[in-house]
Design a protein around this motif. Sequence first.
Motif, mmCIF file in Angstrom:
data_model
loop_
_atom_site.group_PDB
_atom_site.id
_atom_site.type_symbol
_atom_site.label_atom_id
_atom_site.label_comp_id
_atom_site.label_asym_id
_atom_site.label_seq_id
_atom_site.Cartn_x
_atom_site.Cartn_y
_atom_site.Cartn_z
ATOM 1 N N MET A 1 0.845 -1.194 0.000
ATOM 2 C CA MET A 1 0.000 0.000 0.000
ATOM 3 C C MET A 1 0.880 1.244 0.000
ATOM 4 S SD MET A 1 -3.244 -0.898 2.467
ATOM 5 C CE MET A 1 -2.250 -1.314 3.914
ATOM 6 N N ILE A 2 0.517 2.203 -0.809
ATOM 7 C CA ILE A 2 1.304 3.424 -0.919
ATOM 8 C C ILE A 2 0.411 4.630 -0.740
ATOM 9 C CG2 ILE A 2 2.975 2.362 -2.483
ATOM 10 C CD1 ILE A 2 1.556 3.734 -4.785
ATOM 11 N N ALA A 3 1.059 5.755 -0.415
ATOM 12 C CA ALA A 3 0.321 7.004 -0.288
ATOM 13 C C ALA A 3 0.284 7.689 -1.638
ATOM 14 C CB ALA A 3 0.992 7.896 0.749
ATOM 15 N N PRO A 4 -0.805 8.384 -1.975
ATOM 16 C CA PRO A 4 -0.871 9.089 -3.240
ATOM 17 C C PRO A 4 0.132 10.223 -3.264
ATOM 18 C CG PRO A 4 -2.725 9.683 -1.841
ATOM 19 C CD PRO A 4 -2.020 8.557 -1.175
ATOM 20 N N PRO A 5 0.600 10.659 -4.454
ATOM 21 C CA PRO A 5 1.540 11.772 -4.533
ATOM 22 C C PRO A 5 0.936 13.049 -3.967
ATOM 23 C CG PRO A 5 0.632 11.251 -6.689
ATOM 24 C CD PRO A 5 0.239 10.140 -5.774
ATOM 25 N N ALA A 6 1.812 13.983 -3.576
ATOM 26 C CA ALA A 6 1.346 15.226 -2.957
ATOM 27 C C ALA A 6 0.352 15.968 -3.846
ATOM 28 C CB ALA A 6 2.542 16.112 -2.635
ATOM 29 N N SER A 7 0.540 15.905 -5.163
ATOM 30 C CA SER A 7 -0.350 16.619 -6.082
ATOM 31 C C SER A 7 -1.762 16.056 -6.085
ATOM 32 C CB SER A 7 0.220 16.556 -7.509
ATOM 33 O OG SER A 7 0.319 15.203 -7.944
ATOM 34 N N ALA A 8 -1.922 14.826 -5.567
ATOM 35 C CA ALA A 8 -3.241 14.183 -5.558
ATOM 36 C C ALA A 8 -3.923 14.304 -4.204
ATOM 37 C CB ALA A 8 -3.099 12.707 -5.926
ATOM 38 N N ARG A 9 -3.319 15.082 -3.293
ATOM 39 C CA ARG A 9 -3.909 15.240 -1.969
ATOM 40 C C ARG A 9 -4.612 16.587 -1.861
ATOM 41 N NH1 ARG A 9 1.615 13.603 1.268
ATOM 42 N NH2 ARG A 9 1.939 11.584 0.234
ATOM 43 N N PRO A 10 -5.841 16.612 -1.366
ATOM 44 C CA PRO A 10 -6.549 17.879 -1.176
ATOM 45 C C PRO A 10 -5.754 18.804 -0.264
ATOM 46 C CG PRO A 10 -8.051 16.037 -0.937
ATOM 47 C CD PRO A 10 -6.661 15.460 -0.989
ATOM 48 N N ALA A 11 -5.843 20.104 -0.513
ATOM 49 C CA ALA A 11 -5.052 21.076 0.239
ATOM 50 C C ALA A 11 -5.474 21.165 1.700
ATOM 51 C CB ALA A 11 -5.147 22.448 -0.425
ATOM 52 N N ARG A 12 -6.748 21.099 1.979
ATOM 53 C CA ARG A 12 -7.245 21.258 3.344
ATOM 54 C C ARG A 12 -7.912 19.969 3.809
ATOM 55 N NH1 ARG A 12 -9.987 27.259 2.511
ATOM 56 N NH2 ARG A 12 -8.024 28.355 1.973
ATOM 57 N N ARG A 13 -7.087 18.992 4.058
ATOM 58 C CA ARG A 13 -7.633 17.680 4.394
ATOM 59 C C ARG A 13 -8.323 17.670 5.751
ATOM 60 N NH1 ARG A 13 -2.666 13.687 3.363
ATOM 61 N NH2 ARG A 13 -1.580 15.410 4.395
ATOM 62 N N GLY A 14 -7.801 18.446 6.699
ATOM 63 C CA GLY A 14 -8.422 18.486 8.017
ATOM 64 C C GLY A 14 -9.847 18.987 7.954
ATOM 65 N N GLY A 15 -10.052 20.081 7.229
ATOM 66 C CA GLY A 15 -11.400 20.627 7.079
ATOM 67 C C GLY A 15 -12.316 19.684 6.335
ATOM 68 N N LEU A 16 -11.766 18.997 5.323
ATOM 69 C CA LEU A 16 -12.554 18.039 4.545
ATOM 70 C C LEU A 16 -13.022 16.883 5.435
ATOM 71 C CD1 LEU A 16 -13.538 17.042 1.733
ATOM 72 C CD2 LEU A 16 -11.356 15.842 1.529
ATOM 73 N N ILE A 17 -12.130 16.398 6.275
ATOM 74 C CA ILE A 17 -12.484 15.287 7.160
ATOM 75 C C ILE A 17 -13.553 15.719 8.156
ATOM 76 C CG2 ILE A 17 -11.639 13.755 8.980
ATOM 77 C CD1 ILE A 17 -8.924 13.775 7.526
#
Length: 302
Positions: A1-17
Amino acid sequence: MIAPPASARPARRGGLIVGSVVAGLALAVLWSFEFVDHVIGDNVANTLLGHDAKATAIGGTVAGLVFAFVSGLAGTFTACNIAMAASIGPMSQAGGASATRTGLRGLLRPIGWLALGMVAVSAVYGFVGVLLGDRLPQLSTEVVGGLPVRLIQSMVAFGVIGLAFVYLGLAAIGVLPDPFANHPVGRVVTLGALVGGFLIGRPYPLFNKLFHWAVDTGNPLYGAGAFVLQSLGNILLVSVLFALVVLVTRGGFVRWITARPARTAAVTGALLIALGVFTFVYWDVRLPAMFGYGWFPKMPYR
């Protein structure tokens, strides 16, 4: 299992969660099973079948298979099925370039992957369910500690599925390792398998009637076929909605979601987390509270 690249991560993940969790909790509080199960579900089934779906006996194999599909369609928006709406985002991603065209093949490809995972689970459970019959807690009429045994199975099944949805949502936005970072089709097939797993915990009265009919036939192949049709009925509306959105926007909706990997992850993650939280909280917090185990806010309606 791998983490997606930085470009594929939403900027405000805390707020999204946080927003997704709040949305899931609010849905669990506001949900009216009386309205969804009886007003919507029963009326849809009665209208399509032309008789009282609950009171009329299933008369034969063909009638049973028709009942399976219709009751699945009628149960689309029940609490034991609504989480399948989370598949919209992943299906858009799995469709890739082909889903941006309005051709039939481009539309059916992501829907087909979802159905593949779902059919595999529902067929196996229908086959095994007929063989086990009344030995399954799902068909039991016993009560333990004031809680129906069949609902205990519901709590276990939907609790696991809800947590799986939350994990996949957190993985999609890069918070947890993502087994499907480079395999969007695998994500959709897995979601399909989880949707098929809804049958393992479903206490919906029309499904319970179908299950008893399948067991009474004594033929596990009937059980497999009936459960597959039930699941296909469950995803019909979301599949039609997906197809309509693609057709009406001429593929624009899919292009918009997939244009930016971070946007794809945000939509996919938000849907999975919100509906995963709803599924877990509804079945493992709200349901036990209805039988005196713990506390959960009550609305004026049920």
